[in-house]
Design an enzyme around this catalytic site. Sequence first.
Site, PDB file in Angstrom:
ATOM      1  N   SER A 178     -27.518   8.837  -9.384  1.00 36.70           N
ATOM      2  CA  SER A 178     -28.500   9.207  -8.364  1.00 36.70           C
ATOM      3  C   SER A 178     -28.218  10.582  -7.786  1.00 36.70           C
ATOM      4  CB  SER A 178     -28.430   8.172  -7.237  1.00 36.70           C
ATOM      5  OG  SER A 178     -29.072   8.657  -6.084  1.00 36.70           O
ATOM      6  N   TYR A 227     -23.575   4.207  -0.932  1.00 39.66           N
ATOM      7  CA  TYR A 227     -24.387   4.185  -2.157  1.00 39.66           C
ATOM      8  C   TYR A 227     -24.042   5.385  -3.038  1.00 39.66           C
ATOM      9  CZ  TYR A 227     -28.618   4.506  -5.077  1.00 39.66           C
ATOM     10  OH  TYR A 227     -29.498   4.612  -6.130  1.00 39.66           O
TER      11      TYR A 227
HETATM   12  P1  NAD Z   1     -35.181  -2.177  -8.506  1.00 40.01           P
HETATM   13  O1  NAD Z   1     -34.661  -2.826  -7.265  1.00 40.01           O
HETATM   14  O2  NAD Z   1     -36.611  -2.355  -8.846  1.00 40.01           O
HETATM   15  O3  NAD Z   1     -34.306  -2.597  -9.751  1.00 40.01           O
HETATM   16  C1  NAD Z   1     -32.975  -3.060  -9.662  1.00 40.01           C
HETATM   17  C2  NAD Z   1     -32.875  -4.294 -10.537  1.00 40.01           C
HETATM   18  O4  NAD Z   1     -31.501  -4.721 -10.555  1.00 40.01           O
HETATM   19  C3  NAD Z   1     -33.710  -5.468 -10.027  1.00 40.01           C
HETATM   20  O5  NAD Z   1     -34.379  -6.074 -11.098  1.00 40.01           O
HETATM   21  C4  NAD Z   1     -32.664  -6.403  -9.409  1.00 40.01           C
HETATM   22  O6  NAD Z   1     -33.078  -7.756  -9.416  1.00 40.01           O
HETATM   23  C5  NAD Z   1     -31.486  -6.126 -10.305  1.00 40.01           C
HETATM   24  N1  NAD Z   1     -30.189  -6.416  -9.679  1.00 40.01           N
HETATM   25  C6  NAD Z   1     -29.772  -6.063  -8.437  1.00 40.01           C
HETATM   26  N2  NAD Z   1     -28.510  -6.505  -8.240  1.00 40.01           N
HETATM   27  C7  NAD Z   1     -28.139  -7.128  -9.375  1.00 40.01           C
HETATM   28  C8  NAD Z   1     -26.957  -7.806  -9.779  1.00 40.01           C
HETATM   29  N3  NAD Z   1     -25.885  -7.912  -8.957  1.00 40.01           N
HETATM   30  N4  NAD Z   1     -26.907  -8.359 -11.019  1.00 40.01           N
HETATM   31  C9  NAD Z   1     -27.963  -8.265 -11.847  1.00 40.01           C
HETATM   32  N5  NAD Z   1     -29.117  -7.650 -11.522  1.00 40.01           N
HETATM   33  C10 NAD Z   1     -29.193  -7.090 -10.296  1.00 40.01           C
HETATM   34  O7  NAD Z   1     -34.816  -0.617  -8.366  1.00 40.01           O
HETATM   35  P2  NAD Z   1     -35.110   0.622  -9.312  1.00 40.01           P
HETATM   36  O8  NAD Z   1     -35.742   1.652  -8.454  1.00 40.01           O
HETATM   37  O9  NAD Z   1     -35.777   0.190 -10.569  1.00 40.01           O
HETATM   38  O10 NAD Z   1     -33.613   1.122  -9.627  1.00 40.01           O
HETATM   39  C11 NAD Z   1     -33.015   1.007 -10.905  1.00 40.01           C
HETATM   40  C12 NAD Z   1     -31.738   1.849 -10.931  1.00 40.01           C
HETATM   41  O11 NAD Z   1     -32.049   3.230 -10.741  1.00 40.01           O
HETATM   42  C13 NAD Z   1     -30.716   1.511  -9.840  1.00 40.01           C
HETATM   43  O12 NAD Z   1     -29.425   1.617 -10.407  1.00 40.01           O
HETATM   44  C14 NAD Z   1     -30.916   2.579  -8.796  1.00 40.01           C
HETATM   45  O13 NAD Z   1     -29.751   2.805  -8.024  1.00 40.01           O
HETATM   46  C15 NAD Z   1     -31.236   3.753  -9.692  1.00 40.01           C
HETATM   47  N6  NAD Z   1     -31.977   4.823  -8.999  1.00 40.01           N
HETATM   48  C16 NAD Z   1     -33.247   4.598  -8.560  1.00 40.01           C
HETATM   49  C17 NAD Z   1     -33.933   5.630  -7.930  1.00 40.01           C
HETATM   50  C18 NAD Z   1     -35.336   5.460  -7.403  1.00 40.01           C
HETATM   51  O14 NAD Z   1     -35.840   6.418  -6.813  1.00 40.01           O
HETATM   52  N7  NAD Z   1     -35.979   4.328  -7.606  1.00 40.01           N
HETATM   53  C19 NAD Z   1     -33.317   6.886  -7.777  1.00 40.01           C
HETATM   54  C20 NAD Z   1     -32.001   7.050  -8.205  1.00 40.01           C
HETATM   55  C21 NAD Z   1     -31.341   6.004  -8.855  1.00 40.01           C
HETATM   56  C1  UD1 Z   2     -34.104   7.215  -3.064  1.00 43.66           C
HETATM   57  C2  UD1 Z   2     -33.788   5.861  -3.716  1.00 43.66           C
HETATM   58  C3  UD1 Z   2     -32.335   5.784  -4.066  1.00 43.66           C
HETATM   59  C4  UD1 Z   2     -32.015   6.992  -4.926  1.00 43.66           C
HETATM   60  C5  UD1 Z   2     -32.365   8.318  -4.235  1.00 43.66           C
HETATM   61  C6  UD1 Z   2     -32.182   9.505  -5.183  1.00 43.66           C
HETATM   62  C7  UD1 Z   2     -35.166   3.932  -3.108  1.00 43.66           C
HETATM   63  C8  UD1 Z   2     -35.402   2.851  -2.114  1.00 43.66           C
HETATM   64  N1  UD1 Z   2     -34.134   4.763  -2.818  1.00 43.66           N
HETATM   65  O1  UD1 Z   2     -33.397   7.343  -1.810  1.00 43.66           O
HETATM   66  O2  UD1 Z   2     -32.077   4.592  -4.806  1.00 43.66           O
HETATM   67  O3  UD1 Z   2     -30.676   6.978  -5.313  1.00 43.66           O
HETATM   68  O4  UD1 Z   2     -33.743   8.279  -3.899  1.00 43.66           O
HETATM   69  O5  UD1 Z   2     -32.622  10.673  -4.591  1.00 43.66           O
HETATM   70  O6  UD1 Z   2     -35.843   4.047  -4.106  1.00 43.66           O
HETATM   71  N2  UD1 Z   2     -39.259   7.657   4.558  1.00 43.66           N
HETATM   72  C9  UD1 Z   2     -40.188   7.717   5.567  1.00 43.66           C
HETATM   73  N3  UD1 Z   2     -40.935   6.595   5.817  1.00 43.66           N
HETATM   74  C10 UD1 Z   2     -40.797   5.432   5.115  1.00 43.66           C
HETATM   75  C11 UD1 Z   2     -39.833   5.398   4.092  1.00 43.66           C
HETATM   76  C12 UD1 Z   2     -39.072   6.531   3.845  1.00 43.66           C
HETATM   77  O7  UD1 Z   2     -40.338   8.737   6.242  1.00 43.66           O
HETATM   78  O8  UD1 Z   2     -41.529   4.466   5.400  1.00 43.66           O
HETATM   79  C13 UD1 Z   2     -38.485   8.865   4.261  1.00 43.66           C
HETATM   80  C14 UD1 Z   2     -36.999   8.641   4.313  1.00 43.66           C
HETATM   81  O9  UD1 Z   2     -36.500   8.772   5.615  1.00 43.66           O
HETATM   82  C15 UD1 Z   2     -36.510   9.739   3.355  1.00 43.66           C
HETATM   83  C16 UD1 Z   2     -37.648   9.874   2.334  1.00 43.66           C
HETATM   84  O10 UD1 Z   2     -38.787   9.268   2.932  1.00 43.66           O
HETATM   85  O11 UD1 Z   2     -36.360  10.953   4.037  1.00 43.66           O
HETATM   86  C17 UD1 Z   2     -37.342   9.160   1.036  1.00 43.66           C
HETATM   87  O12 UD1 Z   2     -36.870   7.862   1.350  1.00 43.66           O
HETATM   88  P1  UD1 Z   2     -36.640   6.720   0.246  1.00 43.66           P
HETATM   89  O13 UD1 Z   2     -37.840   6.567  -0.595  1.00 43.66           O
HETATM   90  O14 UD1 Z   2     -36.111   5.517   0.955  1.00 43.66           O
HETATM   91  O15 UD1 Z   2     -35.570   7.377  -0.725  1.00 43.66           O
HETATM   92  P2  UD1 Z   2     -34.141   8.044  -0.586  1.00 43.66           P
HETATM   93  O16 UD1 Z   2     -33.448   7.629   0.668  1.00 43.66           O
HETATM   94  O17 UD1 Z   2     -34.334   9.502  -0.814  1.00 43.66           O
END
Ligand code: NAD
Ligand code: UD1
Length: 314
Positions: A129, A153
């Site tokens: 991330s 995290y």
């Molecule tokens: P998500 O919550 O939709 O997916 C996470 C999945 O992992 C879910 O299906 C959940 O049930 C499963 N999971 C959680 N804990 C578990 C455990 N202990 N054992 C087995 N399964 C488990 O979230 P996502 O946005 O799809 O994130 C996927 C990956 O990408 C994560 O590693 C997250 O940290 C990373 N990531 C996401 C973002 C983002 O912006 N969405 C950004 C940076 C990194």
């Molecule tokens: C997100 C991801 C994290 C990832 C990271 C990488 C999620 C939940 N988190 O974190 O897993 O590692 O990007 O860059 O996908 N905000 C508002 N109002 C809301 C919600 C959020 O203002 O209702 C703001 C937050 O304060 C933040 C920004 O939007 O400044 C983004 O927030 P969020 O989507 O939660 O993501 P990150 O904290 O950047």
Amino acid sequence: MALLPLAVVTGGAGFIGSHTVDKLIATGHRVVVLDNFSTGKRANLAQHAGSDRLSIVECDVSHGIFAGLAAITAKLGPVERIVHLAAQVSVVSSMANPGCDMQINYGGTLHVLEYARAMGVKKVVFASSAAVYGDVVKMPVAEDIPLQPMSPYGINKLASELALDCYASQYGVPTTALRFFNVYGPRQDPTSPYSGVISIFADRARSGRTLTIFGDGKQTRDFVYVGDVVRAIAAALGDGNSRLIANVGTGQAITVKELASTILDLCGGSSTIEHAPARSGEILDSRARVDRLRDQLGVVAETKLVDGLRATLA
Ligand code: NAD
Ligand code: UD1
């Protein structure tokens, strides 16, 4: 006829995971999803119901993955590649419960690497991330700057990257870490207060509810569409690029305030915007340098934000 390659996707029932499964099945893999369904849903994989290309195993990665995979690999053969996405994904939750984040996010990665080492897996791709960087002044953020994560995290993502590198250099397990920036798109679950901001804003704007901006809304994020992220994962899963760490973003960023008004414009509804105090542990600005993604993995995140938002809102 030769068997199709077998890939494991941990967290495969989640947002990014289910799109990864779609991509791998479409490109000729058999896939085993390991998921504990804490945030993931079986409905995200319903499009593969009845397919012999997909197997789903309920398993908590923080307790190890050998037992979960034993029966299925006895039937399907050895696992060739692993995409490790299973994690608790909220920065805010990690601030409230650091130990839990460590157990799932760092502990889970070690269990995956131990399996890969024991079983001779050909590639592990890990979802790291942008949170590993912390508050960076100079944008865009390159992979080789000093890292100062500001949340448990971010620390556990960084620790996982170090473990990946150690397993590659010391045990010969090929690994690639992808530092995702802010991923968005269809199937991102808006129901938790800690869900991704685009999923929350889209959900609220569609039903005419107020959008809450934390802080002044001037914080910036590099929002990358899930379809582009999945192309990066598929490219990293191939041979080569071991020990590579690459950002996955667009190289562009917008403020949360601009994001809110763009979503309101696209929805054309009656939602208003309110402000609440900024969240602790959060970074202010984030924008990826994307040279490695392009040069090493041959991927450019090309989906324009407005097009990705339209697809998400649809
Ligand atoms: P998500 O919550 O939709 O997916 C996470 C999945 O992992 C879910 O299906 C959940 O049930 C499963 N999971 C959680 N804990 C578990 C455990 N202990 N054992 C087995 N399964 C488990 O979230 P996502 O946005 O799809 O994130 C996927 C990956 O990408 C994560 O590693 C997250 O940290 C990373 N990531 C996401 C973002 C983002 O912006 N969405 C950004 C940076 C990194
Ligand atoms: C997100 C991801 C994290 C990832 C990271 C990488 C999620 C939940 N988190 O974190 O897993 O590692 O990007 O860059 O996908 N905000 C508002 N109002 C809301 C919600 C959020 O203002 O209702 C703001 C937050 O304060 C933040 C920004 O939007 O400044 C983004 O927030 P969020 O989507 O939660 O993501 P990150 O904290 O950047």
